[in-house]
Scaffold this motif. Structure first.
Motif, PDB file in Angstrom:
ATOM      1  N   THR A 162      21.129 -16.157 119.428  1.00 59.31           N
ATOM      2  CA  THR A 162      20.342 -17.371 119.266  1.00 59.31           C
ATOM      3  C   THR A 162      19.486 -17.230 118.009  1.00 59.31           C
ATOM      4  O   THR A 162      18.818 -16.207 117.818  1.00 59.31           O
ATOM      5  CB  THR A 162      19.433 -17.624 120.479  1.00 59.31           C
ATOM      6  OG1 THR A 162      20.258 -17.780 121.643  1.00 59.31           O
ATOM      7  CG2 THR A 162      18.609 -18.884 120.299  1.00 59.31           C
ATOM      8  N   GLU A 163      19.558 -18.240 117.161  1.00 56.33           N
ATOM      9  CA  GLU A 163      18.839 -18.191 115.894  1.00 56.33           C
ATOM     10  C   GLU A 163      17.755 -19.265 115.826  1.00 56.33           C
ATOM     11  O   GLU A 163      17.967 -20.391 116.294  1.00 56.33           O
ATOM     12  CB  GLU A 163      19.798 -18.428 114.728  1.00 56.33           C
ATOM     13  CG  GLU A 163      20.859 -17.378 114.549  1.00 56.33           C
ATOM     14  CD  GLU A 163      21.685 -17.636 113.299  1.00 56.33           C
ATOM     15  OE1 GLU A 163      21.965 -16.676 112.590  1.00 56.33           O
ATOM     16  OE2 GLU A 163      22.053 -18.796 113.051  1.00 56.33           O
ATOM     17  N   PRO A 164      16.619 -18.948 115.221  1.00 54.38           N
ATOM     18  CA  PRO A 164      15.597 -19.971 114.998  1.00 54.38           C
ATOM     19  C   PRO A 164      16.040 -20.916 113.888  1.00 54.38           C
ATOM     20  O   PRO A 164      16.905 -20.570 113.072  1.00 54.38           O
ATOM     21  CB  PRO A 164      14.373 -19.156 114.577  1.00 54.38           C
ATOM     22  CG  PRO A 164      14.961 -17.945 113.922  1.00 54.38           C
ATOM     23  CD  PRO A 164      16.206 -17.629 114.714  1.00 54.38           C
ATOM     24  N   MET A 165      15.469 -22.086 113.845  1.00 56.45           N
ATOM     25  CA  MET A 165      15.752 -23.041 112.783  1.00 56.45           C
ATOM     26  C   MET A 165      14.773 -22.812 111.635  1.00 56.45           C
ATOM     27  O   MET A 165      13.602 -22.476 111.832  1.00 56.45           O
ATOM     28  CB  MET A 165      15.645 -24.469 113.299  1.00 56.45           C
ATOM     29  CG  MET A 165      16.571 -24.770 114.479  1.00 56.45           C
ATOM     30  SD  MET A 165      18.329 -24.551 114.103  1.00 56.45           S
ATOM     31  CE  MET A 165      18.647 -26.073 113.227  1.00 56.45           C
ATOM     32  N   MET A 166      15.280 -23.005 110.421  1.00 55.29           N
ATOM     33  CA  MET A 166      14.499 -22.752 109.219  1.00 55.29           C
ATOM     34  C   MET A 166      14.315 -24.036 108.421  1.00 55.29           C
ATOM     35  O   MET A 166      15.193 -24.900 108.396  1.00 55.29           O
ATOM     36  CB  MET A 166      15.210 -21.710 108.345  1.00 55.29           C
ATOM     37  CG  MET A 166      15.693 -20.471 109.094  1.00 55.29           C
ATOM     38  SD  MET A 166      14.377 -19.449 109.766  1.00 55.29           S
ATOM     39  CE  MET A 166      13.791 -18.677 108.241  1.00 55.29           C
ATOM     40  N   ALA A 167      13.171 -24.142 107.776  1.00 53.68           N
ATOM     41  CA  ALA A 167      12.891 -25.261 106.866  1.00 53.68           C
ATOM     42  C   ALA A 167      13.103 -24.766 105.446  1.00 53.68           C
ATOM     43  O   ALA A 167      12.536 -23.745 105.035  1.00 53.68           O
ATOM     44  CB  ALA A 167      11.468 -25.748 107.058  1.00 53.68           C
ATOM     45  N   PHE A 205       9.796 -33.258 117.811  1.00 51.95           N
ATOM     46  CA  PHE A 205       8.727 -34.022 117.164  1.00 51.95           C
ATOM     47  C   PHE A 205       8.020 -34.927 118.171  1.00 51.95           C
ATOM     48  O   PHE A 205       6.794 -35.049 118.174  1.00 51.95           O
ATOM     49  CB  PHE A 205       9.300 -34.869 116.016  1.00 51.95           C
ATOM     50  CG  PHE A 205       9.395 -34.143 114.703  1.00 51.95           C
ATOM     51  CD1 PHE A 205       8.375 -34.240 113.770  1.00 51.95           C
ATOM     52  CD2 PHE A 205      10.506 -33.367 114.394  1.00 51.95           C
ATOM     53  CE1 PHE A 205       8.453 -33.574 112.549  1.00 51.95           C
ATOM     54  CE2 PHE A 205      10.598 -32.702 113.193  1.00 51.95           C
ATOM     55  CZ  PHE A 205       9.568 -32.793 112.261  1.00 51.95           C
ATOM     56  N   SER A 206       8.806 -35.561 119.034  1.00 53.89           N
ATOM     57  CA  SER A 206       8.235 -36.487 120.013  1.00 53.89           C
ATOM     58  C   SER A 206       7.290 -35.786 120.978  1.00 53.89           C
ATOM     59  O   SER A 206       6.231 -36.315 121.326  1.00 53.89           O
ATOM     60  CB  SER A 206       9.368 -37.173 120.783  1.00 53.89           C
ATOM     61  OG  SER A 206       8.872 -38.025 121.783  1.00 53.89           O
ATOM     62  N   LYS A 207       7.680 -34.577 121.424  1.00 57.70           N
ATOM     63  CA  LYS A 207       6.847 -33.849 122.380  1.00 57.70           C
ATOM     64  C   LYS A 207       5.483 -33.495 121.792  1.00 57.70           C
ATOM     65  O   LYS A 207       4.500 -33.355 122.518  1.00 57.70           O
ATOM     66  CB  LYS A 207       7.569 -32.581 122.840  1.00 57.70           C
ATOM     67  CG  LYS A 207       8.712 -32.863 123.791  1.00 57.70           C
ATOM     68  CD  LYS A 207       9.377 -31.583 124.268  1.00 57.70           C
ATOM     69  CE  LYS A 207      10.507 -31.896 125.257  1.00 57.70           C
ATOM     70  NZ  LYS A 207      11.185 -30.660 125.733  1.00 57.70           N
ATOM     71  N   GLN A 208       5.436 -33.340 120.469  1.00 60.41           N
ATOM     72  CA  GLN A 208       4.167 -33.041 119.823  1.00 60.41           C
ATOM     73  C   GLN A 208       3.523 -34.290 119.221  1.00 60.41           C
ATOM     74  O   GLN A 208       2.540 -34.204 118.491  1.00 60.41           O
ATOM     75  CB  GLN A 208       4.363 -31.976 118.739  1.00 60.41           C
ATOM     76  CG  GLN A 208       4.820 -30.635 119.270  1.00 60.41           C
ATOM     77  CD  GLN A 208       4.790 -29.552 118.211  1.00 60.41           C
ATOM     78  OE1 GLN A 208       3.948 -29.567 117.311  1.00 60.41           O
ATOM     79  NE2 GLN A 208       5.698 -28.583 118.328  1.00 60.41           N
ATOM     80  N   ALA A 256       8.050 -22.672 113.623  1.00 64.19           N
ATOM     81  CA  ALA A 256       7.458 -22.051 114.820  1.00 64.19           C
ATOM     82  C   ALA A 256       7.529 -22.997 116.009  1.00 64.19           C
ATOM     83  O   ALA A 256       6.533 -23.573 116.446  1.00 64.19           O
ATOM     84  CB  ALA A 256       6.006 -21.653 114.531  1.00 64.19           C
ATOM     85  N   ASP A 257       8.733 -23.175 116.525  1.00 60.15           N
ATOM     86  CA  ASP A 257       8.938 -24.009 117.713  1.00 60.15           C
ATOM     87  C   ASP A 257      10.128 -23.440 118.467  1.00 60.15           C
ATOM     88  O   ASP A 257      11.258 -23.482 117.974  1.00 60.15           O
ATOM     89  CB  ASP A 257       9.182 -25.472 117.323  1.00 60.15           C
ATOM     90  CG  ASP A 257       9.173 -26.401 118.515  1.00 60.15           C
ATOM     91  OD1 ASP A 257       9.931 -26.139 119.476  1.00 60.15           O
ATOM     92  OD2 ASP A 257       8.414 -27.384 118.517  1.00 60.15           O
ATOM     93  N   ALA A 258       9.886 -22.915 119.652  1.00 58.97           N
ATOM     94  CA  ALA A 258      10.930 -22.237 120.418  1.00 58.97           C
ATOM     95  C   ALA A 258      12.090 -23.167 120.778  1.00 58.97           C
ATOM     96  O   ALA A 258      13.218 -22.712 120.983  1.00 58.97           O
ATOM     97  CB  ALA A 258      10.335 -21.639 121.691  1.00 58.97           C
ATOM     98  N   GLU A 259      11.824 -24.472 120.876  1.00 56.49           N
ATOM     99  CA  GLU A 259      12.883 -25.409 121.243  1.00 56.49           C
ATOM    100  C   GLU A 259      13.866 -25.627 120.104  1.00 56.49           C
ATOM    101  O   GLU A 259      15.006 -26.040 120.335  1.00 56.49           O
ATOM    102  CB  GLU A 259      12.272 -26.747 121.664  1.00 56.49           C
ATOM    103  CG  GLU A 259      11.540 -26.695 122.995  1.00 56.49           C
ATOM    104  CD  GLU A 259      11.186 -28.078 123.490  1.00 56.49           C
ATOM    105  OE1 GLU A 259      11.745 -29.057 122.980  1.00 56.49           O
ATOM    106  OE2 GLU A 259      10.344 -28.177 124.392  1.00 56.49           O
ATOM    107  N   LEU A 260      13.427 -25.397 118.888  1.00 57.32           N
ATOM    108  CA  LEU A 260      14.310 -25.584 117.740  1.00 57.32           C
ATOM    109  C   LEU A 260      15.068 -24.285 117.476  1.00 57.32           C
ATOM    110  O   LEU A 260      14.630 -23.432 116.712  1.00 57.32           O
ATOM    111  CB  LEU A 260      13.505 -26.006 116.506  1.00 57.32           C
ATOM    112  CG  LEU A 260      12.954 -27.428 116.521  1.00 57.32           C
ATOM    113  CD1 LEU A 260      12.233 -27.749 115.227  1.00 57.32           C
ATOM    114  CD2 LEU A 260      14.074 -28.440 116.758  1.00 57.32           C
ATOM    115  N   ALA A 261      16.189 -24.157 118.122  1.00 59.09           N
ATOM    116  CA  ALA A 261      17.008 -22.956 117.993  1.00 59.09           C
ATOM    117  C   ALA A 261      18.478 -23.334 118.114  1.00 59.09           C
ATOM    118  O   ALA A 261      18.824 -24.354 118.716  1.00 59.09           O
ATOM    119  CB  ALA A 261      16.637 -21.929 119.058  1.00 59.09           C
TER     120      ALA A 261
END
Length: 292
Positions: A162-167, A205-208, A256-261
């Motif tokens: 599982t990989e994190p998402m990067m900007a 984005f919506s959750k935040q 830094a968002d665990a859901e974005l993976a």
């Protein structure tokens, strides 16, 4: 109707001309025309509209052509698989991979495997996850390396990592100096992303309660990175894809968002035959590169 007839028919359909097809098949034109006539008589329909120089498929011909390609491919694959049984560490492995893995992680994996099994050859089929699943269903490939999310119906799924998402983007889009940024830092910025991740990103984005501005949606991580490299916006890609960045001044930060993976998975069809080479590759990946 046999495979030879289908080969003759498919070659004529591809060439669009009986004379050219005869040359491609290394036979004379009269026997080829006779075989086509026998095939039409057997099926009870016209397969070609014959012109002065070219032939065109009828509706029935087009249906048969698509089926013939699949049957001929399956026949070739079957012959290859039987041949591979003679030597279980040599032969050709038909493997699918999404571009963000095929251009990055897969290269390193194959280099390692090739050191131990140099007699294995490869046919790599690149495409998005949906295309890979279809290739599995059609027997075109034996194994596929894909990214979540996808339908798991009739598929055996082995999570690899599982990989994190990067900007990724030009430094003018980022104010923080750290290697990690909160999702809020991307609010109202022009985002470039792979279409399949749109729901996941919008949900985060919506959750935040943040505003999300999508500048471009596409079908390939490489497109996302090319646009980000050009300074058009901030690309959102999985971590392994950042190795494809071309410009040295392009900034890359972990979101830094665990859901974005993104989860990388090895998949194969539950009810299809796996060759010895496919089993060897499967065992190799799960033993050496499974980090989930």
């Amino acid at each position: 109707m046999d495979l030879k007839q289908l080969q003759y028919f498919a070659t004529v359909a591809k060439e669009g001309n009986i004379s050219k097809a005869a040359k491609a098949l290394h036979i004379s034109q009269p026997p080829l025309s006779i075989q086509l006539k026998h095939l039409e008589e057997e099926l009870g329909c016209v397969l070609f509209e014959r012109g002065a120089r070219e032939v065109e498929l009828t509706e029935a011909g087009l249906l048969l052509y698509n089926r013939a390609l699949s049957l001929l491919e399956l026949s070739a694959i079957t012959v290859q698989e039987i041949s591979d049984l003679k030597n279980q560490t040599a032969g050709t492995l038909r493997l699918g991979a999404v571009s963000s893995v095929g251009s990055t992680l897969l290269n390193a994996w194959i280099v390692d495997l090739n050191k131990e099994y140099p007699d294995i050859h490869y046919e790599i089929f690149e495409g998005n996850t949906y295309e890979q699943i279809e290739q599995l269903k059609n027997h075109t490939i034996e194994l596929a390396i894909v990214r979540s999310p996808f339908s798991t119906n009739d598929m055996h799924v082995i999570p690899l990592r599982t990989e994190p998402m990067m900007a990724v983007g030009n430094e003018r889009f980022f104010s923080a100096s750290s290697d990690e940024i909160p999702l809020s830092a991307l609010a109202d910025k022009p985002l470039i992303l792979y279409r399949r991740w749109e729901d996941m990103i919008l949900s985060a984005f919506s959750k935040q309660q943040l505003s999300c501005q999508i500048f471009c949606k596409n079908e390939d991580a490489r497109t996302t990175l090319h646009w980000a490299d050009a300074g058009l916006g901030i690309g959102i890609v999985p971590r392994s894809a950042v190795s494809l960045i071309r410009k040295p001044d392009t900034v890359c930060k972990k979101i830094a968002d665990a859901e974005l993976a993104s989860r990388i998975c090895l998949v194969y069809h539950e009810n299809h035959y796996l060759s010895a080479l496919a089993k060897l590759f499967l065992n190799y990946l799960t033993t050496h590169h499974c980090k989930d």
